[in-house]
Scaffold this motif. Sequence first.
Motif, PDB file in Angstrom:
ATOM      1  N   PRO A 100      43.088  15.497  29.615  1.00  0.00           N
ATOM      2  CA  PRO A 100      42.195  16.538  30.123  1.00  0.00           C
ATOM      3  C   PRO A 100      41.759  16.208  31.551  1.00  0.00           C
ATOM      4  CG  PRO A 100      41.594  15.961  27.876  1.00  0.00           C
ATOM      5  CD  PRO A 100      42.635  14.972  28.306  1.00  0.00           C
ATOM      6  N   GLU A 101      41.750  17.201  32.402  1.00  0.00           N
ATOM      7  CA  GLU A 101      41.448  17.096  33.834  1.00  0.00           C
ATOM      8  C   GLU A 101      42.653  16.658  34.657  1.00  0.00           C
ATOM      9  OE1 GLU A 101      38.657  18.336  34.928  1.00  0.00           O
ATOM     10  OE2 GLU A 101      37.908  18.591  32.881  1.00  0.00           O
ATOM     11  N   SER A 102      43.796  16.370  34.013  1.00  0.00           N
ATOM     12  CA  SER A 102      45.004  16.082  34.797  1.00  0.00           C
ATOM     13  C   SER A 102      45.375  17.311  35.624  1.00  0.00           C
ATOM     14  CB  SER A 102      46.173  15.734  33.874  1.00  0.00           C
ATOM     15  OG  SER A 102      45.974  14.510  33.218  1.00  0.00           O
ATOM     16  N   VAL A 103      45.901  17.078  36.814  1.00  0.00           N
ATOM     17  CA  VAL A 103      46.366  18.161  37.672  1.00  0.00           C
ATOM     18  C   VAL A 103      47.882  18.087  37.773  1.00  0.00           C
ATOM     19  CG1 VAL A 103      46.319  19.159  39.981  1.00  0.00           C
ATOM     20  CG2 VAL A 103      44.215  18.217  38.987  1.00  0.00           C
ATOM     21  N   VAL A 104      48.523  19.187  37.417  1.00  0.00           N
ATOM     22  CA  VAL A 104      49.980  19.293  37.457  1.00  0.00           C
ATOM     23  C   VAL A 104      50.341  20.316  38.520  1.00  0.00           C
ATOM     24  CG1 VAL A 104      52.048  19.922  36.169  1.00  0.00           C
ATOM     25  CG2 VAL A 104      50.174  18.714  35.015  1.00  0.00           C
ATOM     26  N   HIS A 105      51.167  19.924  39.478  1.00  0.00           N
ATOM     27  CA  HIS A 105      51.554  20.821  40.564  1.00  0.00           C
ATOM     28  C   HIS A 105      52.875  21.527  40.222  1.00  0.00           C
ATOM     29  CE1 HIS A 105      48.763  18.078  42.638  1.00  0.00           C
ATOM     30  NE2 HIS A 105      48.515  19.119  43.419  1.00  0.00           N
ATOM     31  N   THR A 106      52.928  22.827  40.487  1.00  0.00           N
ATOM     32  CA  THR A 106      54.162  23.559  40.259  1.00  0.00           C
ATOM     33  C   THR A 106      55.266  22.959  41.136  1.00  0.00           C
ATOM     34  OG1 THR A 106      53.484  25.211  41.901  1.00  0.00           O
ATOM     35  CG2 THR A 106      53.053  25.709  39.585  1.00  0.00           C
ATOM     36  N   VAL A 107      56.491  23.030  40.639  1.00  0.00           N
ATOM     37  CA  VAL A 107      57.595  22.319  41.274  1.00  0.00           C
ATOM     38  C   VAL A 107      57.939  22.904  42.637  1.00  0.00           C
ATOM     39  CG1 VAL A 107      60.047  21.722  41.052  1.00  0.00           C
ATOM     40  CG2 VAL A 107      58.549  21.624  39.048  1.00  0.00           C
ATOM     41  N   SER A 108      57.960  24.221  42.760  1.00  0.00           N
ATOM     42  CA  SER A 108      58.410  24.831  44.022  1.00  0.00           C
ATOM     43  C   SER A 108      57.289  24.963  45.038  1.00  0.00           C
ATOM     44  CB  SER A 108      59.032  26.205  43.739  1.00  0.00           C
ATOM     45  OG  SER A 108      58.109  27.049  43.074  1.00  0.00           O
ATOM     46  N   SER A 109      56.168  25.565  44.644  1.00  0.00           N
ATOM     47  CA  SER A 109      55.096  25.846  45.616  1.00  0.00           C
ATOM     48  C   SER A 109      54.030  24.765  45.678  1.00  0.00           C
ATOM     49  CB  SER A 109      54.438  27.185  45.282  1.00  0.00           C
ATOM     50  OG  SER A 109      53.850  27.138  43.989  1.00  0.00           O
ATOM     51  N   VAL A 175      55.492  25.452  32.781  1.00  0.00           N
ATOM     52  CA  VAL A 175      56.191  24.644  31.778  1.00  0.00           C
ATOM     53  C   VAL A 175      57.154  23.677  32.454  1.00  0.00           C
ATOM     54  CG1 VAL A 175      57.844  24.718  29.865  1.00  0.00           C
ATOM     55  CG2 VAL A 175      55.922  26.328  29.920  1.00  0.00           C
ATOM     56  N   CYS A 176      57.874  24.131  33.467  1.00  0.00           N
ATOM     57  CA  CYS A 176      58.750  23.232  34.219  1.00  0.00           C
ATOM     58  C   CYS A 176      57.948  22.117  34.877  1.00  0.00           C
ATOM     59  CB  CYS A 176      59.534  24.001  35.276  1.00  0.00           C
ATOM     60  SG  CYS A 176      60.917  24.971  34.634  1.00  0.00           S
ATOM     61  N   ALA A 177      56.785  22.459  35.405  1.00  0.00           N
ATOM     62  CA  ALA A 177      55.930  21.450  36.037  1.00  0.00           C
ATOM     63  C   ALA A 177      55.486  20.398  35.031  1.00  0.00           C
ATOM     64  CB  ALA A 177      54.713  22.128  36.675  1.00  0.00           C
ATOM     65  N   VAL A 178      55.138  20.832  33.821  1.00  0.00           N
ATOM     66  CA  VAL A 178      54.726  19.891  32.784  1.00  0.00           C
ATOM     67  C   VAL A 178      55.888  18.982  32.393  1.00  0.00           C
ATOM     68  CG1 VAL A 178      54.041  19.706  30.357  1.00  0.00           C
ATOM     69  CG2 VAL A 178      52.862  21.308  31.860  1.00  0.00           C
ATOM     70  N   LEU A 179      57.061  19.558  32.182  1.00  0.00           N
ATOM     71  CA  LEU A 179      58.207  18.744  31.789  1.00  0.00           C
ATOM     72  C   LEU A 179      58.580  17.735  32.871  1.00  0.00           C
ATOM     73  CD1 LEU A 179      60.632  21.266  30.020  1.00  0.00           C
ATOM     74  CD2 LEU A 179      58.836  19.833  29.030  1.00  0.00           C
ATOM     75  N   ARG A 191      63.834  24.908  44.794  1.00  0.00           N
ATOM     76  CA  ARG A 191      64.050  26.350  44.969  1.00  0.00           C
ATOM     77  C   ARG A 191      65.539  26.630  44.912  1.00  0.00           C
ATOM     78  NH1 ARG A 191      59.528  29.150  46.869  1.00  0.00           N
ATOM     79  NH2 ARG A 191      57.858  27.842  47.665  1.00  0.00           N
ATOM     80  N   PRO A 192      66.062  27.139  43.804  1.00  0.00           N
ATOM     81  CA  PRO A 192      65.357  27.435  42.553  1.00  0.00           C
ATOM     82  C   PRO A 192      65.022  26.153  41.790  1.00  0.00           C
ATOM     83  CG  PRO A 192      67.694  27.785  42.277  1.00  0.00           C
ATOM     84  CD  PRO A 192      67.488  27.463  43.723  1.00  0.00           C
ATOM     85  N   ILE A 193      64.068  26.259  40.883  1.00  0.00           N
ATOM     86  CA  ILE A 193      63.646  25.091  40.121  1.00  0.00           C
ATOM     87  C   ILE A 193      64.758  24.683  39.148  1.00  0.00           C
ATOM     88  CG2 ILE A 193      61.977  24.210  38.445  1.00  0.00           C
ATOM     89  CD1 ILE A 193      59.961  26.221  39.572  1.00  0.00           C
ATOM     90  N   ARG A 194      65.107  23.398  39.202  1.00  0.00           N
ATOM     91  CA  ARG A 194      66.100  22.855  38.276  1.00  0.00           C
ATOM     92  C   ARG A 194      65.714  21.425  37.936  1.00  0.00           C
ATOM     93  NH1 ARG A 194      70.825  20.087  39.554  1.00  0.00           N
ATOM     94  NH2 ARG A 194      72.285  19.834  37.801  1.00  0.00           N
TER      95      ARG A 194
END
Length: 224
Positions: A100-109, A175-179, A191-194
Amino acid sequence: MDVDCRLFNPSRGTFHPKVTLVRRDGEAFAMVGSANITAGLVRNVEADVVVGGSLALDVEERVRSWWESPEAKTWEHPGGQVQDVISVELWALLRAALRPESVVHTVSSRKPNRIAQLNRAGLWVETERSRRLGREPELVEPWMLDVAWAALVADGELSNTRLLNDLRVHRSSFVCAVLSELPGVEVASRRPIRLVLDTAVSRTNPVWPGVAADLDGGYDVGDS
């Protein structure tokens, strides 16, 4: 949904075949094999045979005998809501990587997503915009995470496009960011996310011995 369900567990052995019968335009078809209607359809190697004509009618007759057997019992839903939960394997990895409180950044942006809460019932996430608007954290459901993880393990790679268009996971970027936070998962393209999975790395991670133990012991839904 108005359907009938019966449980058939004969004394001579557990009923185990997976049989799908279809009637269309006066014709009968039967699919017989190993596939369950679970995430295994994405992750596992399954084998099924599709037959038609008289063979399908033979299968239908056999299935009808199982359905009408005195040992088959009518099943009724016990009532209440059946709660979806994250698979044991994936949950062990998630709870080791996130808090809890972890910050996950999106892969592309690289946009930040704050994990407000996580347990086997899902992940609750806030974006900068939702916090600014005073909205409650949004639930990312277990099935989205499980389907994505199963596809990544099965294929060794996963794109945001496949997750969104083929697997219908509408929170695909998150979900991609979490994985991407899990051991052995690397970002091959932003970009694109892979994503790609190095199973040699993931399986030697210290978390994995605990995964095997948890498969036997299980978790409570509220475990976090």
